[in-house]
Design a protein around this motif. Structure first.
Motif, short mmCIF file in Angstrom:
data_model
loop_
_atom_site.label_atom_id
_atom_site.label_comp_id
_atom_site.label_asym_id
_atom_site.label_seq_id
_atom_site.Cartn_x
_atom_site.Cartn_y
_atom_site.Cartn_z
N TYR A 81 1.01 -1.11 -0.18
CA TYR A 81 0.07 0.01 -0.24
C TYR A 81 0.78 1.20 0.06
CZ TYR A 81 -3.97 -2.79 0.93
OH TYR A 81 -5.03 -3.92 0.76
N GLY A 82 2.07 1.25 0.80
CA GLY A 82 2.87 2.46 0.53
C GLY A 82 3.65 2.74 -0.42
N LEU A 83 3.85 1.69 -1.46
CA LEU A 83 4.73 2.01 -2.68
C LEU A 83 3.93 1.23 -3.83
CD1 LEU A 83 7.12 3.16 -4.11
CD2 LEU A 83 8.29 0.91 -3.50
N ASP A 84 3.89 -0.23 -3.87
CA ASP A 84 3.41 -0.82 -5.19
C ASP A 84 2.11 -0.30 -5.70
OD1 ASP A 84 5.73 -2.15 -4.30
OD2 ASP A 84 4.52 -3.78 -3.70
N ALA A 85 1.03 -0.21 -4.88
CA ALA A 85 -0.28 0.04 -5.16
C ALA A 85 -0.38 1.44 -5.67
CB ALA A 85 -1.32 -0.10 -4.26
N TRP A 86 0.61 2.36 -5.05
CA TRP A 86 0.67 3.91 -5.18
C TRP A 86 1.33 3.84 -6.57
CZ3 TRP A 86 4.94 6.95 -6.17
CH2 TRP A 86 4.81 8.33 -6.35
N MET A 87 2.25 3.28 -6.88
CA MET A 87 2.96 3.44 -8.30
C MET A 87 2.09 3.06 -9.32
SD MET A 87 6.02 4.15 -8.39
CE MET A 87 6.69 3.62 -9.73
N ALA A 94 8.38 12.14 -6.46
CA ALA A 94 7.21 11.76 -6.06
C ALA A 94 7.14 10.58 -5.04
CB ALA A 94 6.29 11.43 -7.38
N VAL A 95 7.98 9.70 -5.28
CA VAL A 95 8.31 8.45 -4.38
C VAL A 95 8.58 9.05 -3.00
CG1 VAL A 95 9.57 6.48 -3.84
CG2 VAL A 95 8.60 6.64 -6.07
N GLN A 138 12.22 12.06 -16.45
CA GLN A 138 11.03 11.21 -15.82
C GLN A 138 11.66 10.51 -14.45
OE1 GLN A 138 10.10 7.26 -17.36
NE2 GLN A 138 8.12 7.79 -17.42
N ALA A 139 12.89 10.13 -14.67
CA ALA A 139 13.62 9.54 -13.43
C ALA A 139 13.72 10.39 -12.25
CB ALA A 139 15.01 9.13 -13.68
N ARG A 140 13.73 11.65 -12.35
CA ARG A 140 13.77 12.69 -11.20
C ARG A 140 12.49 12.99 -10.76
NH1 ARG A 140 18.83 14.91 -10.65
NH2 ARG A 140 20.32 14.75 -12.36
N LEU A 141 11.70 13.09 -11.68
CA LEU A 141 10.12 13.32 -11.26
C LEU A 141 9.77 12.13 -10.74
CD1 LEU A 141 7.35 14.79 -11.75
CD2 LEU A 141 7.07 13.49 -13.63
N GLU A 180 -0.47 6.10 -9.82
CA GLU A 180 0.00 7.25 -10.16
C GLU A 180 0.93 7.22 -11.36
OE1 GLU A 180 -0.55 10.11 -8.75
OE2 GLU A 180 -1.94 9.19 -7.19
N TYR A 181 1.65 6.03 -11.74
CA TYR A 181 2.51 5.84 -12.63
C TYR A 181 2.19 4.21 -13.28
CZ TYR A 181 4.88 9.95 -10.74
OH TYR A 181 5.15 11.21 -10.23
N PRO A 182 1.24 4.36 -13.69
CA PRO A 182 0.66 2.91 -14.33
C PRO A 182 1.65 2.37 -15.44
CG PRO A 182 -0.75 4.46 -15.15
CD PRO A 182 0.22 5.26 -14.12
#
Length: 478
Positions: free
Chosen positions: A255-261, A293-294, A286-289, A264-266
């Motif tokens: 929930y903290g990272l995987d589902a959020w990725m 965000a992460v 894109q890497a910096r963005l 937000e960034y499919p």
């Protein structure tokens, strides 16, 4: 007295009914002033009167088998696995009885300090629960894992059935060929920083078994016992080294990272092994963005990216020749960086972005030391890792085999080169042994073939027909 006389009357009537075959033996006696007892026999089913939770005994037995298989040192109470097994039936029953009644409280967790790998070093504190607590945690992890496993992301590889670090590294390598940039994520002190409130909320969302939530909270709050005997109270985090921690870590980071990725960034791909993650991007911007965000996302859930260890890396090779400072990263013990490769078919020497283990082993290559239990295993390892090398571009394993032959390249670290030399020596030895045995097999086969041809017989000078075929040198007997 009137109640006792009534009970005697009931028993007498029951015995008479049994004698007359009106009622079979084993029926329930309805005594005066007493109702039908609730629950079932403790022998038939672990559902006794006064028990708060339903926990199958089989669950604890399977958990014990897993704890025994994993081994490990004794916890803070000093009880080893062998000592626990000395009274296994009694220990497991006492644990089950306390867990189903809600009276189980875990002991303190033994703190063990181990040095961190790497140039900077440092100390990592592992938590070793007592053996009895490890059994309880393994049971809860099995019960909770069956509920959360189908929910986890397909690119989550840490401590999941049927997945391994090599699987994560293999997918990472394939994606490094397609994407030019990588965000190498490092979460600062993840196992020491996980907030309990969010963790318990996630656990409660995925199970309706209240005993799991109750005991997970008690395990999280169990103090750490230092080697000098002092107790350290804890207010967050989960002990790194306990059986329940991997499941909790995966659940929290889902929930903290995987589902959020995914939300937000499919279109951005990633691999995660526990708290170690790699994100693939098409451009530096894109890497910096994504990195920024992460970082904000992790702050929202009570975590923090390590500012020095989190890096943006360029996947440099012969086709990607940009000049950037960061061109290497390490994931699951494999270091990815530009390395020389050789196309055996065309004779071309080129640069590829390979991943080598810290022990000097390429993904899919031969093991660091061919100490297999049998000669056959050693031959297989030698053949698969060192012979039949194919040109790059045919497949992952073939390309990795090419890189593995170049383990001794001068650009590698000294430690890696030493390990590679040992690997090559063992492989050459195995190949020589294979050639020797193969020769013996050919000699035997020829002898068997000649033995089935009586027309050959012996020459007049007494030389055996098998020697005429060249199968056995003169003077040598099979």
């Amino acid at each position: 007295m009137p109640g006792a006389l009534a009970d005697l009357l009931v028993v007498a009537v029951k015995l008479a009914r049994i004698a007359a075959w009106v009622e079979r033996r084993g029926g329930v006696v309805w005594a005066h002033g007493r109702g039908q007892p609730k629950g079932m026999s403790r022998v038939r089913e672990p559902k006794l009167m006064g028990k708060s939770f339903v926990i199958p005994k089989r669950l604890l037995w399977d958990a014990w088998l897993k704890v025994k298989e994993n081994g490990g040192a004794a916890g803070a109470d000093g009880v080893s696995i062998e000592q626990f097994e000395g009274d296994l039936s009694g220990n497991l029953y006492r644990l089950w009885n306390r867990m189903v009644s809600g009276s189980y409280f875990p002991g303190a967790v033994r703190a063990v300090e181990i040095p961190k790998k790497g140039k900077k070093g440092g100390i990592r504190v592992l938590g070793i629960p007592n053996v009895v607590d490890r059994v309880a945690q393994a049971a809860a992890a099995a019960a909770l894992g069956s509920s959360v496993e189908p929910v986890f992301h397909e690119d989550s590889y840490g401590y999941r059935p049927g997945r391994s670090p090599v699987d994560a590294v293999r997918v990472c390598r394939e994606r490094c060929f397609r994407k030019d940039w990588v965000v190498d994520l490092d979460i600062r002190a993840f196992f020491d920083s996980v907030p309990w409130e969010l963790m318990l909320k996630a656990v409660a969302h995925h199970t309706d078994q209240k005993w799991i939530v109750l005991y997970v909270e008690r395990w999280l709050k169990a103090p750490m016992r230092r080697p000098d005997g002092t107790l350290i109270p804890r207010v967050k985090g989960t002990p790194q080294g306990s059986p329940i921690s991997p499941c909790l870590a995966n659940l929290f980071l889902h929930y903290g990272l995987d589902a959020w990725m995914v939300r937000e960034y499919p279109t951005v791909q990633f691999e995660r092994f526990a708290d170690d993650a790699v994100i693939h991007c098409v451009s530096e911007s894109q890497a910096r963005l994504v990195r920024d965000a992460v970082a904000r996302r992790l702050v929202e859930v009570g975590l923090e990216l390590h500012p020095d260890k989190t890096r943006i890396v360029y996947c440099k090779d012969s086709n990607r020749r940009g000049d950037y400072e960061e061109i290497s990263f390490t994931f699951c013990g494999y270091t990815f960086r530009p390395r020389k490769a050789y196309n055996q078919r065309t004779g071309e020497v080129f640069t590829s972005f390979w991943g080598f283990h810290l022990t000097g082993v390429a993904l899919g290559g031969a093991p660091r030391a061919l100490h297999a239990a049998s000669v056959e295993a050693r031959r297989t390892a030698a053949v698969s890792g060192w012979r039949g090398v194919q040109p790059a571009g045919l497949g992952i394993e073939d390309q990795l085999a090419v890189a593995h032959r170049l383990v001794g390249d001068g650009e590698l670290e000294d430690a890696v080169e030493d390990q590679a030399a040992a690997t090559r020596a063992a492989a050459v030895e195995a190949e020589l042994e294979l050639v020797e045995v193969s020769s013996e097999v050919r000699l035997i086969n020829r002898a068997l073939v000649s033995a089935k041809q009586p027309s050959l017989g012996k020459r007049r000078d007494g030389v055996d027909a098998r020697q005429q075929l060249g199968g056995v040198p003169p003077g040598c007997a099979l």
